[in-house]
Motif scaffolding. Structure first.
Motif, PDB file in Angstrom:
ATOM      1  N   ARG A 118       1.661  13.567   2.411  1.00  0.00           N
ATOM      2  CA  ARG A 118       1.318  12.165   2.698  1.00  0.00           C
ATOM      3  C   ARG A 118       2.305  11.216   2.019  1.00  0.00           C
ATOM      4  NH1 ARG A 118      -3.351  10.857  -0.716  1.00  0.00           N
ATOM      5  NH2 ARG A 118      -1.632  10.632  -2.197  1.00  0.00           N
ATOM      6  N   ASP A 119       2.568  11.438   0.750  1.00  0.00           N
ATOM      7  CA  ASP A 119       3.471  10.551   0.015  1.00  0.00           C
ATOM      8  C   ASP A 119       4.881  10.614   0.587  1.00  0.00           C
ATOM      9  OD1 ASP A 119       1.320   9.918  -1.549  1.00  0.00           O
ATOM     10  OD2 ASP A 119       1.944  11.124  -3.280  1.00  0.00           O
ATOM     11  N   SER A 156       6.665   7.302   2.488  1.00  0.00           N
ATOM     12  CA  SER A 156       7.535   6.714   1.465  1.00  0.00           C
ATOM     13  C   SER A 156       8.675   5.871   2.037  1.00  0.00           C
ATOM     14  CB  SER A 156       8.131   7.811   0.578  1.00  0.00           C
ATOM     15  OG  SER A 156       9.020   8.623   1.335  1.00  0.00           O
TER      16      SER A 156
END
Length: 362
Positions: free
Chosen positions: A51-52, A56
């Motif tokens: 997810r990050d 990002s």
């Protein structure tokens, strides 16, 4: 799953910023659902890592083009079906970037450490080789997960089964073409004698088709496009995507890392067989060839060595030749766009995206 309220999308125009936000909100919803399933297990950390990484940064070019294809074919702006389908392409792109960085041994992506480097640094067992191996191995798995979830998100987008059946061959072609391009890229990297025809073939597979043509095809097919529109998108997308790759090759050597988010030495250290280098070698004199032979593909290349290579690329007019190639391909794609009968808002957005993707930006 928490439902995120997407901003309304004005049907009279396609706003890249609004579409990007809507796609990102769709991705967040998807990851929230996955996090809920993984809660309390060791898989929660993997979900958070992916997810990050996905959220990002990035230009969301492929989702934008997929969305434009949908609108051009008469799809309703802001429909959740196209937002999920477009978001699925960003997940697939995450897979491609993660694996590409591993193959290239890259340390930086979008101004941050690459995923395998982040995972390596987070391990910190005191055994550098073990930590390095963990970083690579776990990044491969996270990349694979991104591809699996990309497929899940697309096939759960809400389109009727007959429509998804029509999209499937396009998705298969997109993935196959990217792998062909990646393999050609690997095969020519570090050989010291790049071939222009092969370099352009790589640009078509990795960018012309993967980045532009197929996302347009997928979005348009989801909206029920006729074959003639898909053909028009090929005439537009392949040359524009090729120009995008040629621009990326230039920025990989002459770009400002603070703006491009990646090293200006990596492509030279790897000895990437770009069109830029192939053209330079065609016209280089003996002294210039010696500079290229000594510096291109040198894993310990310094900024001073790179400066000498840049001088040769300028002196041989390879940079000028690639700029001309970019202009010709962009012009050809835009001319094809002008000939196709599509909604004005989609045409305007595609024109703007083509120009932005192929212009000097760093």
């Amino acid at each position: 799953m928490t439902t995120t309220e997407n901003p309304p999308i004005d049907g009279s125009r396609v706003s890249p910023d609004v579409v990007r936000k809507s796609v990102d909100d769709t991705l967040r919803e998807f990851f929230e659902a996955k996090a809920a399933l993984a809660s309390g297990t060791s898989l929660a950390g993997v979900t958070a890592i992916l997810r990050d990484y996905v959220l990002s940064g990035g230009k969301r070019l492929r989702p934008l083009l997929c969305y434009c294809g949908w609108v051009a074919a008469g799809g309703t702006p802001g429909d959740p079906v196209i937002l999920r389908a477009a978001a699925s392409l960003e997940l697939f792109h995450a897979f491609a970037l993660i694996h590409d960085d591993i193959m290239d041994g890259s340390d930086e992506r979008r101004g941050r450490p690459t995923l395998h480097r982040l995972l390596e640094a987070g391990r910190a067992t005191g055994d550098p080789e073990r930590d390095r191996r963990f970083g690579v191995d776990s990044a491969i798995l996270v990349g694979d997960l991104a591809m699996v979830w990309s497929d899940e998100l697309l096939h759960g987008c809400g389109a009727p089964p007959r429509v998804l059946s029509a999209v499937r061959p396009l998705l298969d072609a997109m993935r196959t073409e990217l792998m062909f391009g990646q393999y050609e890229d690997l095969s020519t990297t570090g050989t010291g004698n790049p071939d222009l025809a092969t370099a352009l073939s790589i640009a078509i597979y990795k960018s012309g088709k993967y980045t532009v043509e197929r996302p347009l095809h997928i979005g348009a097919t989801l909206a029920g496009a006729e074959p003639a529109l898909l053909d028009a998108f090929t005439a537009f997308g392949v040359p524009v995507g090729e120009a995008f790759q040629l621009r990326d090759d230039l920025l990989g050597i002459f770009g400002d890392p603070a703006r491009t988010g990646k090293s200006a030495l990596a492509d030279l250290r790897d000895g990437k067989g770009t069109a830029l280098l192939a053209i330079a070698l065609r016209t280089a004199g003996p002294d210039q060839r010696r500079v290229l032979a000594a510096q291109v593909g040198n894993p310990r290349l310094t900024e001073d060595g790179a400066r000498h290579v840049r001088v040769v690329l300028e002196e041989t007019r390879a940079v000028h030749a690639v700029e001309d190639m970019i202009e010709e391909r962009r012009g050809r794609g835009l001319a094809a766009l002008d000939r196709v009968d599509i909604r004005a808002e989609a045409r305007a957005a595609l024109r703007d995206l083509a120009i932005a993707a192929t212009a000097r930006t760093a």
